[in-house]
Design an enzyme around this catalytic site. Structure first.
Site, PDB file in Angstrom:
ATOM      1  N   LYS A  45       0.839  -1.209   0.000  1.00  0.00           N
ATOM      2  CA  LYS A  45       0.000   0.000   0.000  1.00  0.00           C
ATOM      3  C   LYS A  45       0.871   1.256   0.000  1.00  0.00           C
ATOM      4  O   LYS A  45       0.601   2.217  -0.726  1.00  0.00           O
ATOM      5  CB  LYS A  45      -0.941  -0.016   1.214  1.00  0.00           C
ATOM      6  CG  LYS A  45      -2.067  -1.036   1.064  1.00  0.00           C
ATOM      7  CD  LYS A  45      -2.823  -1.271   2.373  1.00  0.00           C
ATOM      8  CE  LYS A  45      -3.882  -2.357   2.178  1.00  0.00           C
ATOM      9  NZ  LYS A  45      -4.543  -2.760   3.417  1.00  0.00           N
ATOM     10  N   GLN A  76      -5.025  -1.812   9.620  1.00  0.00           N
ATOM     11  CA  GLN A  76      -4.769  -3.102   8.977  1.00  0.00           C
ATOM     12  C   GLN A  76      -5.330  -4.231   9.846  1.00  0.00           C
ATOM     13  O   GLN A  76      -4.976  -4.366  11.001  1.00  0.00           O
ATOM     14  CB  GLN A  76      -3.259  -3.288   8.744  1.00  0.00           C
ATOM     15  CG  GLN A  76      -2.890  -4.542   7.975  1.00  0.00           C
ATOM     16  CD  GLN A  76      -3.421  -4.567   6.553  1.00  0.00           C
ATOM     17  OE1 GLN A  76      -3.399  -3.575   5.847  1.00  0.00           O
ATOM     18  NE2 GLN A  76      -3.920  -5.711   6.136  1.00  0.00           N
ATOM     19  N   ASP A 124     -11.385   2.701   3.967  1.00  0.00           N
ATOM     20  CA  ASP A 124     -11.626   1.260   3.844  1.00  0.00           C
ATOM     21  C   ASP A 124     -13.123   0.954   3.737  1.00  0.00           C
ATOM     22  O   ASP A 124     -13.516  -0.154   3.386  1.00  0.00           O
ATOM     23  CB  ASP A 124     -11.048   0.518   5.063  1.00  0.00           C
ATOM     24  CG  ASP A 124      -9.791  -0.263   4.705  1.00  0.00           C
ATOM     25  OD1 ASP A 124      -9.579  -0.519   3.503  1.00  0.00           O
ATOM     26  OD2 ASP A 124      -9.037  -0.637   5.615  1.00  0.00           O
TER      27      ASP A 124
END
Length: 280
Positions: A52, A96, A119
């Site tokens: 990422k 994460q 997200d």
């Protein structure tokens, strides 16, 4: 049979994002910023976060990773998120997953400012998605929809079957298909006869993390097969949830693993971060 090439499409999208980021910087002096929270030593999580960060650098997005030890308290993570919520230079905040067992994931995700929830996991964004309103959409299902669009696959009126009902992939995937007027069937670990559901689907989307779960006899001729699963076999080979070799003989379109949905997930994260920066 046509391969749905996520790798090629993600490169195309990244180039478009790079141009838009440069334009945003030039016209409004805004550089999109993404902050990532990484807790513990999970090797897969570390690999994803590196990918990422690399992707952000390629398109000109500023990114920072807060690495935290496995033993960190929930309150300390929340404190960091609240600090980033207030930081005007951070447009996107990403935690994460998975988090260590002593951390309440739901609570952590709910602390993120919905306007920075790139997200798409915050209940606010999830609710808006289900109502067909503008929101941040989870990156993997969003990437699947982009792939379908790129290959001019119209889902309206099609029978779609989603195997896997997670909050991250299965449920938002079903909502997106439903919003585009597909008829959606959702299967999960307690579904009695999986084959009865999958073999009638025009569009089959699978994301459960079980190698070769979907075999040739479970798929109808000409089906569009989207494999979100990613599994590492003992011999080191990366495979999906679909028996690609045999299912591809029956499918009209199919995603490979790797190189299908995976690259699209990261491209959509960049797209969501750019969107958040534009909303700034």
């Amino acid at each position: 049979m046509t391969i749905l090439d996520g790798k090629a499409l993600s490169l195309k999208i990244k180039n478009e994002i790079k141009e838009e980021v440069a334009k945003l910087k030039k016209e409004k002096n805004i550089v999109p910023g993404l902050a990532v929270i990484l807790v513990g030593n999970d090797p897969a999580s570390h690999t994803y976060v590196k990918m990422k960060a690399k992707a952000c650098k390629e398109v000109g997005i500023y990114s920072i990773t807060h690495e935290m030890p496995e033993s960190i308290s929930q309150d300390e993570i929340i404190e960091t998120i609240l600090m980033m919520n207030k930081n005007p230079n951070i447009d996107g905040i990403l935690v994460q997953l998975p988090l260590p067992n002593h951390i309440d994931t739901t609570k952590i995700l709910e602390v993120i400012d919905p306007k920075k929830d790139v997200d798409g996991f915050h209940p606010y964004n999830f609710g808006r998605l289900n109502q067909g309103l503008d929101s941040f959409v989870p990156c993997t299902p969003l990437g699947v929809m982009e792939l379908l669009k790129e290959y001019k696959i119209d889902v309206k009126g099609k029978d779609a079957c989603v195997v896997g009902a997670s909050n991250i992939v299965g449920k938002p995937m079903a909502a997106l298909l439903l919003n585009e007027f597909a008829t959606v069937d959702i299967c999960h670990i307690f579904t009695k006869d999986l084959k009865a559901h999958t073999k009638n689907a025009d569009i089959l989307v699978v994301g459960v993390g079980k190698p070769n779960l979907i075999t040739e006899d479970m798929v109808k001729d000409g089906a569009i097969v989207i494999d979100i699963g990613i599994n590492k076999l003992e011999n080191g080979k990366i495979v999906g949830d679909v028996d690609f070799e045999n299912v591809s003989k029956k499918a009209s379109f199919i995603t490979p693993v790797p190189g299908g949905v995976g690259p699209m997930t990261i491209a959509m994260l960049l797209k969501n971060t750019l969107k958040a920066a534009k909303n700034r």
